[in-house]
Enzyme design. Structure first.
Site, PDB file in Angstrom:
ATOM      1  N   MET A   1      16.393 -69.818   4.986  1.00 42.77           N
ATOM      2  CA  MET A   1      17.192 -71.032   4.835  1.00 42.77           C
ATOM      3  C   MET A   1      16.334 -72.249   5.164  1.00 42.77           C
ATOM      4  SD  MET A   1      20.191 -70.168   3.798  1.00 42.77           S
ATOM      5  CE  MET A   1      20.980 -71.781   3.999  1.00 42.77           C
TER       6      MET A   1
ATOM      7  N   SER B   1      23.345 -72.745  -7.540  1.00 39.34           N
ATOM      8  CA  SER B   1      24.381 -72.448  -6.557  1.00 39.34           C
ATOM      9  C   SER B   1      25.714 -73.047  -6.983  1.00 39.34           C
ATOM     10  CB  SER B   1      23.987 -73.007  -5.190  1.00 39.34           C
ATOM     11  OG  SER B   1      25.074 -72.900  -4.291  1.00 39.34           O
TER      12      SER B   1
ATOM     13  N   ASP C   1      27.829 -68.687  -2.737  1.00 37.67           N
ATOM     14  CA  ASP C   1      27.886 -68.839  -1.283  1.00 37.67           C
ATOM     15  C   ASP C   1      29.262 -68.454  -0.761  1.00 37.67           C
ATOM     16  OD1 ASP C   1      25.281 -69.900  -0.500  1.00 37.67           O
ATOM     17  OD2 ASP C   1      25.805 -71.614  -1.750  1.00 37.67           O
TER      18      ASP C   1
ATOM     19  N   MET D   1      27.603 -65.824   4.295  1.00 32.59           N
ATOM     20  CA  MET D   1      27.501 -66.547   5.569  1.00 32.59           C
ATOM     21  C   MET D   1      28.787 -66.264   6.328  1.00 32.59           C
ATOM     22  SD  MET D   1      25.713 -70.013   4.138  1.00 32.59           S
ATOM     23  CE  MET D   1      26.197 -69.722   2.427  1.00 32.59           C
TER      24      MET D   1
ATOM     25  N   MET E   1      31.479 -68.227   2.562  1.00 29.61           N
ATOM     26  CA  MET E   1      31.551 -68.717   3.946  1.00 29.61           C
ATOM     27  C   MET E   1      32.937 -68.445   4.506  1.00 29.61           C
ATOM     28  SD  MET E   1      29.632 -72.385   3.520  1.00 29.61           S
ATOM     29  CE  MET E   1      28.389 -72.651   2.245  1.00 29.61           C
TER      30      MET E   1
ATOM     31  N   HIS F   1      23.970 -68.074  -7.903  1.00 30.94           N
ATOM     32  CA  HIS F   1      24.049 -67.942  -6.450  1.00 30.94           C
ATOM     33  C   HIS F   1      25.459 -68.287  -5.976  1.00 30.94           C
ATOM     34  CE1 HIS F   1      22.058 -67.731  -2.501  1.00 30.94           C
ATOM     35  NE2 HIS F   1      22.856 -68.727  -2.139  1.00 30.94           N
TER      36      HIS F   1
ATOM     37  N   ASP G   1      16.594 -71.496   0.159  1.00 31.38           N
ATOM     38  CA  ASP G   1      17.906 -72.068  -0.146  1.00 31.38           C
ATOM     39  C   ASP G   1      18.146 -73.247   0.782  1.00 31.38           C
ATOM     40  OD1 ASP G   1      20.556 -72.641  -0.657  1.00 31.38           O
ATOM     41  OD2 ASP G   1      21.337 -70.713   0.011  1.00 31.38           O
TER      42      ASP G   1
ATOM     43  N   HIS H   1      25.496 -64.699  -1.323  1.00 28.24           N
ATOM     44  CA  HIS H   1      24.932 -65.032  -0.009  1.00 28.24           C
ATOM     45  C   HIS H   1      26.092 -65.101   0.981  1.00 28.24           C
ATOM     46  CE1 HIS H   1      22.803 -68.335   2.590  1.00 28.24           C
ATOM     47  NE2 HIS H   1      22.939 -67.192   3.240  1.00 28.24           N
TER      48      HIS H   1
END
Length: 227
Positions: free
Chosen positions: A134, A7, A32, A65, A34, A30, A172, A63
């Site tokens: 998660m 990540s 993330d 979010m 957000m 990965h 994760d 991913h």
């Protein structure tokens, strides 16, 4: 075979191309995303994903979010992501969204927060290429692994087997050399690791060691032996 996805949330954002190179040999990178609305943190968006996709040969596992993934998720496929994960808690039409992601050429994945049960979404599983459970509350890296998620991983693996699906099961949050074997034994086969990789002296070696531990646990796991 276990897949290890480092990540970049735990990487040096000023050196993302070099940090991607440091984990060459990993299965996916990965990413993330957000938005400071769905989770209380703000990271990166489409322009950075586009740049990262040009800078590395490792496929990107994004991913999201974020709020309103129905609107935004397809843009991450266009930006170069090979897999796009949306949160079912934020999606208005998860089946339609999964089909759109697939139609654009990426793998479609759905994520569940720790408090979201898997059972209500059993009928959606054939629409997906991966399911993400998660193992921490989404929003920040470096959190401690939640052991209470292990039964949920097991139940999800049982549902995948029940429907005879070729569905990856990703975990994760708090994944490390101390926790990855338990996740693999419970049924996970794709592992996101942040600080366990980028906090190591040799990130590439950390990836290799995590894969070795996961493969060993998988070989002895109840779900792998049933195949």
């Amino acid at each position: 075979m276990a897949q290890i996805n480092p990540s970049i949330l735990s990487a040096d954002f000023a050196r993302l191309a070099e940090e991607a190179e440091a984990v060459r040999g990993s299965d996916w990178l990965h990413v993330d995303v957000m938005d400071n609305h769905f989770v209380p943190n703000l990271t990166l968006g489409v322009p950075v994903v586009e740049s990262l996709a040009r800078a590395t040969d490792t496929p990107l596992d994004c991913h999201l979010m974020i709020e309103d993934p129905d609107r935004w998720a397809p843009q991450y496929v266009e930006a170069g992501a090979g897999s796009v994960t949306f949160h079912v808690e934020a999606a208005a039409a998860p089946v339609r969204l999964a089909r759109e992601i697939r139609a654009k050429g990426a793998r479609a994945s759905m994520a569940l927060k720790p408090g979201t049960p898997i059972e209500p979404y059993e009928d959606l599983l054939p629409e997906l290429d991966m399911l993400l459970i998660m193992t921490v509350e989404p929003g920040f890296g470096g959190q401690a692994f939640l052991d209470i998620m292990l039964p949920k991983i097991r139940r999800t693996r049982e549902l995948i087997a029940k429907h005879d699906l070729e569905l990856w099961l990703q975990v994760d949050g708090g994944v490390s050399a101390d926790t990855i074997e338990r996740c693999a034994e419970a049924g996970a086969d794709v592992f996101v690791a942040g600080s366990a990789v980028y906090g190591a002296e040799d990130p590439a070696e950390a990836v290799r060691k995590l894969r070795e531990l996961a493969d060993k646990a998988t070989a002895e796991a109840w779900w792998a032996c049933e195949h």
